[in-house]
Write a protein that holds these residues in place. Structure first.
Motif, PDB file in Angstrom:
ATOM      1  N   ALA A  37      -9.131   5.455   9.848  1.00 59.17           N
ATOM      2  CA  ALA A  37      -8.543   6.540   9.253  1.00 59.17           C
ATOM      3  C   ALA A  37      -7.010   6.274   8.773  1.00 59.17           C
ATOM      4  CB  ALA A  37      -8.252   7.630  10.585  1.00 59.17           C
ATOM      5  N   LEU A  38      -6.304   5.326   9.472  1.00 59.50           N
ATOM      6  CA  LEU A  38      -4.843   4.914   9.085  1.00 59.50           C
ATOM      7  C   LEU A  38      -5.224   4.062   7.811  1.00 59.50           C
ATOM      8  CD1 LEU A  38      -3.174   3.890  12.256  1.00 59.50           C
ATOM      9  CD2 LEU A  38      -2.637   5.929  10.838  1.00 59.50           C
ATOM     10  N   LEU A  39      -6.419   3.177   7.640  1.00 59.31           N
ATOM     11  CA  LEU A  39      -6.323   2.314   6.447  1.00 59.31           C
ATOM     12  C   LEU A  39      -6.674   3.523   5.383  1.00 59.31           C
ATOM     13  CD1 LEU A  39      -6.623  -0.417   5.209  1.00 59.31           C
ATOM     14  CD2 LEU A  39      -9.333  -0.219   5.803  1.00 59.31           C
ATOM     15  N   ALA A  40      -7.404   4.485   5.450  1.00 60.74           N
ATOM     16  CA  ALA A  40      -7.757   5.372   4.532  1.00 60.74           C
ATOM     17  C   ALA A  40      -6.655   6.175   3.883  1.00 60.74           C
ATOM     18  CB  ALA A  40      -8.779   6.399   5.104  1.00 60.74           C
ATOM     19  N   VAL A  41      -5.752   6.481   4.787  1.00 64.68           N
ATOM     20  CA  VAL A  41      -4.294   7.151   4.456  1.00 64.68           C
ATOM     21  C   VAL A  41      -3.704   5.854   3.648  1.00 64.68           C
ATOM     22  CG1 VAL A  41      -2.307   8.134   5.413  1.00 64.68           C
ATOM     23  CG2 VAL A  41      -4.546   8.793   6.174  1.00 64.68           C
ATOM     24  N   PHE A  42      -3.386   4.906   4.022  1.00 62.35           N
ATOM     25  CA  PHE A  42      -2.737   4.075   3.355  1.00 62.35           C
ATOM     26  C   PHE A  42      -3.229   3.718   2.092  1.00 62.35           C
ATOM     27  CE2 PHE A  42      -2.070  -0.619   2.254  1.00 62.35           C
ATOM     28  CZ  PHE A  42      -0.690  -0.604   2.138  1.00 62.35           C
ATOM     29  N   LEU A  43      -4.666   3.397   1.829  1.00 56.30           N
ATOM     30  CA  LEU A  43      -4.969   3.124   0.551  1.00 56.30           C
ATOM     31  C   LEU A  43      -4.908   4.243  -0.208  1.00 56.30           C
ATOM     32  CD1 LEU A  43      -8.221   1.175   1.602  1.00 56.30           C
ATOM     33  CD2 LEU A  43      -6.103   0.008   0.551  1.00 56.30           C
ATOM     34  N   ARG A  44      -5.016   5.597   0.373  1.00 55.31           N
ATOM     35  CA  ARG A  44      -4.994   6.848  -0.582  1.00 55.31           C
ATOM     36  C   ARG A  44      -3.785   7.047  -0.951  1.00 55.31           C
ATOM     37  NH1 ARG A  44      -8.077  10.794  -2.192  1.00 55.31           N
ATOM     38  NH2 ARG A  44      -7.343  12.830  -2.192  1.00 55.31           N
ATOM     39  N   SER A  45      -2.589   6.685  -0.242  1.00 58.35           N
ATOM     40  CA  SER A  45      -1.120   6.805  -0.806  1.00 58.35           C
ATOM     41  C   SER A  45      -0.571   5.861  -1.835  1.00 58.35           C
ATOM     42  CB  SER A  45      -0.275   6.846   0.289  1.00 58.35           C
ATOM     43  OG  SER A  45      -0.245   5.652   1.004  1.00 58.35           O
ATOM     44  N   LYS A  46      -1.522   4.661  -2.018  1.00 57.79           N
ATOM     45  CA  LYS A  46      -0.899   4.076  -3.073  1.00 57.79           C
ATOM     46  C   LYS A  46      -1.314   4.462  -4.297  1.00 57.79           C
ATOM     47  CE  LYS A  46      -1.848  -0.416  -2.610  1.00 57.79           C
ATOM     48  NZ  LYS A  46      -2.661  -1.726  -2.305  1.00 57.79           N
TER      49      LYS A  46
END
Length: 109
Positions: A37-46
């Protein structure tokens, strides 16, 4: 008279190996889920460098109404004669439509 049997002290509770394994698996699965979930949020914010803002689609821009027309370059020529290939591509499909039922004209026995 009979003497009462001496009571043995209750055994100290020991962690069950099966319960420990289930708990470890549960914690591991939760950690993997949280990491995903943290990885998805990080990749989506870029920001994607290939994407850009579309100023003509902004909410504060006026919307075309029923009386507005497209620019001349985007209007089709009503006097143009279609080619044979264009005419063939616009021809309606003929024949039976695919279905789970029997073909037309056949009887269901």
């Amino acid at each position: 008279m009979t003497k009462p049997h001496p009571q043995k002290p209750a055994p100290s509770p020991k962690p069950n190996a099966k319960t420990f394994g289930i708990n470890a698996l549960s914690i591991g699965a939760a950690a993997i889920g949280l990491g995903g979930a943290l990885l998805a949020v990080f990749l989506r914010s870029k920001a994607n460098p290939a994407e850009h803002a579309a100023p003509d689609l902004a909410l504060d821009k006026p919307r075309p109404g029923a009386t507005d027309r497209a620019p001349d370059a985007f209007r089709p020529d009503p006097t143009a004669v279609p080619t044979k290939a264009e005419r063939e591509s616009l021809r309606p499909a003929t024949g039976p439509a695919p279905s789970f039922a029997a073909d037309r004209g056949s009887t269901l026995g």
